[in-house]
Each structure stands twice: as C-alpha cells, then as structure tokens.
Design an enzyme around this catalytic site. Sequence first.
Site, mmCIF file in Angstrom:
data_model
loop_
_atom_site.group_PDB
_atom_site.id
_atom_site.type_symbol
_atom_site.label_atom_id
_atom_site.label_comp_id
_atom_site.label_asym_id
_atom_site.label_seq_id
_atom_site.Cartn_x
_atom_site.Cartn_y
_atom_site.Cartn_z
ATOM 1 N N SER A 168 17.580 -76.469 -7.186
ATOM 2 C CA SER A 168 17.999 -77.858 -7.310
ATOM 3 C C SER A 168 18.899 -77.988 -8.531
ATOM 4 C CB SER A 168 16.772 -78.765 -7.484
ATOM 5 O OG SER A 168 17.139 -80.063 -7.895
ATOM 6 N N TYR A 209 9.318 -82.471 -10.949
ATOM 7 C CA TYR A 209 10.223 -81.807 -10.009
ATOM 8 C C TYR A 209 11.221 -80.926 -10.760
ATOM 9 C CZ TYR A 209 13.752 -81.289 -6.325
ATOM 10 O OH TYR A 209 14.641 -80.780 -5.421
#
Length: 261
Positions: free
Chosen positions: A151, A164
């Site tokens: 990510s 996250y």
Amino acid sequence: MSQAFLESLFSLSGKVAVVIGGTGELCGAMAEGMAGAGAEVVLVGRNKEKADSRLAKIAAVGGKAWFLEADVSEKPSFEDVLRKVLEKSGKVDIVVNGAGVNSATPFFDISEDEYRKIFDLNYKSVFQGCQVFGKYLVERGEGGSIINLGSMSGVIPLSRVFSYSASKAAVHNLSKNLAREWASRKVRVNTLVPGFFPAEQNRKVLTPDRVEKIMNHTPAARFGEAHELIGATLLLASDKAGSFITGLELIVDGGFSSMTL
C-alpha cells in the site's frame, strides 16, 4: 513488435497461481489478468458469491480458474490450501498474498481487538502465506513468484489509518527480507503497491474531504481502476519478463508518490 514475442515474455501458460484474497476487487482483477495470460488460477477467499462472479468473467474469456473457500487467519489454513491445490492442480508457481482490511478509527480510540484484527489479516496472513508457500517453492527447487499486496501507506504513512499503515509497512519490510533470502533459489518476492483504488476495504475512509486531498495530490487526478494493476501483475508473475526482479516495490499510483507540493 510481434504477438509471439510478447507471449514469450508474459505468457503464464502452464502456471498455477494461488490468489489469497482473490474474491476482492483488486486481487480479483489481478487473478483475471493472470488467467487471461494462460495461468490456472485458484481464488482463495470466503465469499462464494463474489468468487462465482469473478469465475464467470474468467470463463467468458476462456480462462481457467476455480474457487477454494478458506479463512486464512491461521497457518494451518494456508497448509490446507496448499494441500488442496496440490491435490487438484499438482503444483503452485505464483502466489498473491492480498487479503486485507482497513479502519479509520482515531488513534486514541483504537482498541486492542481492532489493531490485532488489522495486523492479523494484513500482516500475519502475508507472513504465514510466505512461510507455507515460500517453503514449498524453495524446497521444490524450480523457482516461483510471490507477490505481496502492499500500500502507499506502507511507503509513506497516511493519516487516519494508523494500524493499517503500520501493518502494510511490515509487509513491505518482510517482502524485501524474503527476496534477499530466496533469490539464490529463484523464488522472487515483490510488493505490488496500489495507489488509491476504491475497493471494499477503503471506501468507508474515502470521505469527500479526503477524496479532494487525494485528487489534489495525484497528477493523474483520478482514482485507479482495478484492471490497471494487471500489467504490473503479469510483469512480477512472469519468470521471463520478471526474471531479475525481486525485492521491488512496484508502485501503480497515477503519480501520487511523485508529488511533494
């Protein structure tokens, strides 16, 4: 440039690809692309309805794929997946570790249960997937490709998604470490890094003000579309086109990471 030349570089004919999280939007598109390139694809996930929809799309273009329902929250689940794939398909050549979840809970309000859930799915599942499938590929001795889904928040910490971001940074670090360990065994480990692609796990954090900030920071001035990950996937999956690529963070972000002001 001839069709035969392109096929010689990017064809996955005869390969078996296991896609953990293959029922999701991004990994599902990656799976569809690999099937289109000739691989037999195994979608691993928990949502049979989404799997059936993806399998129908793959079948419509002549691809070969099947669904394996599994909850990859613990290592024995991965071992069971590997065993079942070997029984049905005989081998594994490509693995995509793409299961994930997100949350925008304010930092002081993040509970232990929440961050454990995020780390278990985003990092622990990748770690254990690499343990199980990586061991198989290393011991088989014929090489292979592991693609871990990273990510932008694993490259540059992003606001509002604390657990996250930390979990994805761990995935990036692990991928580089394993790439170093297994390079001599021809097992390549890379991180595919999407920029901002609306998907089930992040739609709840894409508030109007956040979308405006993302667009202002993205030269392409739009979100990515899932099919735009296919080219990068085929490069990393191919043992010809990608034969010397390992330990890479391959970013597909419309220029987001190139912006500073």
